[in-house]
Each structure stands twice: as structure tokens, then as C-alpha cells.
Design an enzyme around this catalytic site. Structure first.
Site, PDB file in Angstrom:
ATOM      1  CD  GLU A  40      -3.064  -0.572  -0.009  1.00 32.28           C
ATOM      2  OE1 GLU A  40      -3.384   0.615  -0.141  1.00 32.28           O
ATOM      3  OE2 GLU A  40      -3.468  -1.479  -0.760  1.00 32.28           O
ATOM      4  CB  CYS A 195     -13.230   3.218 -13.423  1.00 32.57           C
ATOM      5  SG  CYS A 195     -14.093   4.800 -13.343  1.00 32.57           S
ATOM      6  CB  CYS A 202     -17.680   2.465 -20.010  1.00 35.75           C
ATOM      7  SG  CYS A 202     -16.950   4.020 -19.428  1.00 35.75           S
ATOM      8  CB  CYS A 205     -17.611  -0.795 -15.796  1.00 34.92           C
ATOM      9  SG  CYS A 205     -17.992  -0.200 -14.136  1.00 34.92           S
ATOM     10  CB  CYS A 211     -22.014   4.571 -14.512  1.00 30.74           C
ATOM     11  SG  CYS A 211     -20.704   5.823 -14.440  1.00 30.74           S
TER      12      CYS A 211
END
Length: 377
Positions: A40, A195, A202, A205, A211
Site C-alpha cells: 500500500e 475506470c 466502460c 464495468c 453509472c
């Protein structure tokens, strides 16, 4: 169809993650807070493809947080060199020390305790808690902000206080009680693979039917870009001294600047681009300091000639996120193996050092009339 929220939103993403999300990243499915934390921190403002090699080398050198805590800071910085945003490396080392000192070498399980550690903000704490311990904690990194802004049609720069507050409220409301780690990984993967900032996929997705940005034709407009602000442009003259053994004069940067804890060639600010050619008093002062500091009296005349020739040399541009740096370079070769020189491979150095070394090897030195030399005494 209205945007999904809460459990319904989470269920869609969890299903998508298990079928289409990334499954082979080395820190995934480990349940190891140390590995999750390391990934991270490295992934902050850095692409996965860049991080993979650094992550592997760090784990080889420091298999546990205790190993990292016990390492000399210079060794940690050298392993990090080239990854950029060096405050992360200093915080990484400091965090490891606190995990050992305060938590007996085990990362805490609560978001609040994780946030108390150096370099761990709310989103990183949520990622560690959910991915390593299954705690239903929200995350809000750059990828997630982009997903939320587009899916819910949120306009306004995401780092603006009111917009960021709204995004955190959405993140908190949507995180599921079950499989929060899978859900958070899905959010990160969705932002990284579908995204994406430009030319998003798209059609792949799982949220495309509801959306807001897609429905309104605003995908390319969201998230709202950061208001334009001119980056400061800084100008420097740098000194590169090389010996016959391949060593380079390097000095440790100890102040709290961008390269703190790294080794660089000597450099000093030298005014603006327009004022550089006429600022010979300042250049003379800088060069005179270098002559005395590094024992370069035998090279004084050569340095004088190079100072005058700098007018015709190109600027080397080094761009960082918040500043644009311009360098011109003086180069000296000293005989033998000079004690002040070091192998670049033995020290943690930023990318700019390699850029400067690359430039000086293609520069030619112009002859300078004797009457134009500068007095460095």
C-alpha cells in the site's frame, strides 16, 4: 436506473472481483498485514508495474517488519532509490520501528491504531485492516475517488474539503460487513483496470448500467481536475567530480527537503533562466565555496573556464510533481581514486544523479579566452 448504494453496491463488486479482478498480485491472499502495508505504501502515486520489482526486493532484504525496523536507514533508502516520493521510505522505516516498539512486531487491527503510525492515513489504514484482518473499513485512494466521482456523478475537485467529505461518506456507507477485503480490492482493481483516467473500459464495468457519468456523457469530465496552478521552476548549477576509479563526488542530503536521506552531487540554486547568464557574481561565489570545501584548488582554472561556457549549455530539466527543476553542470576529472568519491551503486541516489551523469558525458567544453575567466580566490 439510480446508482446502487450500500450492500447492493458491495455485492456487485464482490462478484465482479471474484470473476474478473486481479488475483495474482504477490501481496494478495496472504492475510499478512506487513505485506499489505508494504504494498500500500509503495502503491501510493506509483503504478503496480513499477512497484512489483521493489516489493520483491524489499521482502527479500526484510522478510518481516522486525527485519525492516532493525535495518540502517541508508540501506532502506538505497533499496527505495528510484521509486520516488522519498518521504514514504523514511516513514516506512519509522513505522516499522514503532510497530516493533509499540505493538511487539504485530500490526494493530484497528483503524485508529493503524492511523497512529507514521505514514499511514485513513485510506491505508482501511486497506490494511480490511485486506489483512477482514475489518469492514472504508478506503479512498485515487482509484476509488475516480470510481465514486464517476459512478455517482460527483462534480468538483476530489481533494476539496466538501467533496472529499462526501466521498468518505459514500465509502463508509458502501463498505460491506461481509468480505470487506474482497470489496476493497474490487474497488482498487476497478479503478486500475476499467475506470482508468483516460479511455476507460466502460463496457467491461459491472456498474455501467447505473453509472451517472456514463449516462450523462460525463465520463471524460470526471473527476474534476485540480485547478491549474503553475509549478515553481527552480534553477541550479551542479558539480560533478569523477575520479579515475569510476567514483563520483556525492554528499548526503540531511535537511528536510525532497531528497533528505539520499546522496546527490553538489548543487546550488543559481537564479532564474533569464538571469543566469549575467549572475556571474553568484556563480563565482558558488564555485569558490566548492573549491575550498572539496579541495579542488588544482582545478580552479578549469572550473573558471567551465563557468563561462555554461551560458551555451542546455538546461537539463527534471520534473517532480510539485516543482520543475533545471540544472546546468560543471564537470571535473580528478586523478587516481579520490577519497571523496563514491560508487553511485553503493549509495541511495535519486534519478537526477543518473540524469546529470548522462548529460555530462555528451557535453563538450568550449574554449574560453583568458580575459573572461573568473576570479575564484
Amino acid at each position: 436506473m439510480s446508482p446502487l448504494t450500500g450492500e447492493a453496491f458491495g455485492e456487485v463488486l464482490v462478484r465482479w472481483q471474484k470473476r474478473h479482478g486481479r488475483q495474482s498480485l504477490p501481496w494478495q491472499h496472504t492475510g499478512d498485514a506487513y505485506k499489505v502495508w508494504l504494498s500500500e505504501v509503495m502503491l501510493q502515486q506509483t503504478q503496480v508495474t513499477t512497484v512489483l520489482g521493489y516489493y520483491t526486493r524489499f521482502l527479500q532484504a526484510y522478510p518481516t517488519v522486525s527485519d525492516l525496523a532493525a535495518a540502517p536507514e541508508q540501506d532502506v533508502m538505497q533499496l527505495w532509490a528510484g521509486l520516488g516520493y522519498y518521504t514514504r521510505a523514511r516513514n516506512l522505516h519509522a513505522c516499522a520501528k514503532q510497530v516493533v516498539a509499540r505493538f511487539d512486531g504485530q500490526f494493530p487491527r484497528t483503524v485508529s491504531e493503524l492511523e497512529s503510525l507514521p505514514g499511514i492515513g485513513q485510506s491505508t489504514a482501511g486497506a490494511i485492516a480490511s485486506l489483512a484482518y477482514g475489518v469492514p473499513a472504508p478506503i479512498l485512494d485515487g482509484n476509488v475517488k475516480r470510481v465514486f466521482c464517476r459512478y455517482y456523478g460527483i462534480e468538483g475537485y476530489p481533494e476539496q474539503t466538501t467533496i472529499k467529505k462526501t466521498l468518505w461518506e459514500i465509502a463508509d456507507a458502501n463498505v460491506p460487513a461481509q468480505q470487506p477485503g474482497v470489496y476493497n480490492q474490487a474497488l482498487m482493481d476497478l479503478g486500475a483496470t476499467c475506470c482508468v483516467p483516460r479511455n476507460p473500459a466502460c463496457s467491461a464495468c459491472p456498474l455501467m448500467q447505473s453509472c451517472v457519468a456514463l449516462g450523462k456523457g460525463m465520463v471524460g469530465l470526471l473527476p474534476t481536475p485540480k485547478p491549474k496552478k503553475a509549478r515553481p521552476e527552480l534553477y541550479f548549477v551542479s558539480l560533478i567530480v569523477e575520479d579515475e576509479g569510476g567514483g563520483v563526488l556525492l554528499e548526503l542530503q540531511t535537511d528536510k527537503a525532497v531528497w533528505q536521506g539520499l546522496w546527490t552531487t553538489p548543487f546550488e540554486a543559481c537564479g532564474s533562466q533569464g538571469g543566469f547568464a549575467d549572475d556571474f557574481d553568484n556563480l563565482t561565489r558558488i564555485a569558490a565555496v566548492w573549491v575550498e570545501r572539496y579541495g579542488l584548488q588544482a582545478h580552479r582554472v578549469e572550473l573558471e573556464h567551465q563557468l563561462r561556457a555554461l551560458q551555451g549549455q542546455p538546461w537539463l530539466v527534471h520534473e517532480l510533481t510539485h516543482r520543475k527543476m533545471h540544472f546546468k553542470v560543471l564537470r571535473l576529472k580528478v586523478p587516481g581514486a579520490w577519497a571523496a568519491c563514491h560508487s553511485v551503486g553503493d549509495k541511495p541516489v535519486p534519478k537526477i544523479v543518473h540524469k546529470l551523469l548522462g548529460q555530462v558525458r555528451v557535453l563538450t567544453q568550449a574554449a574560453v579566452p583568458q580575459q573572461n575567466t573568473l576570479d575564484l580566490r
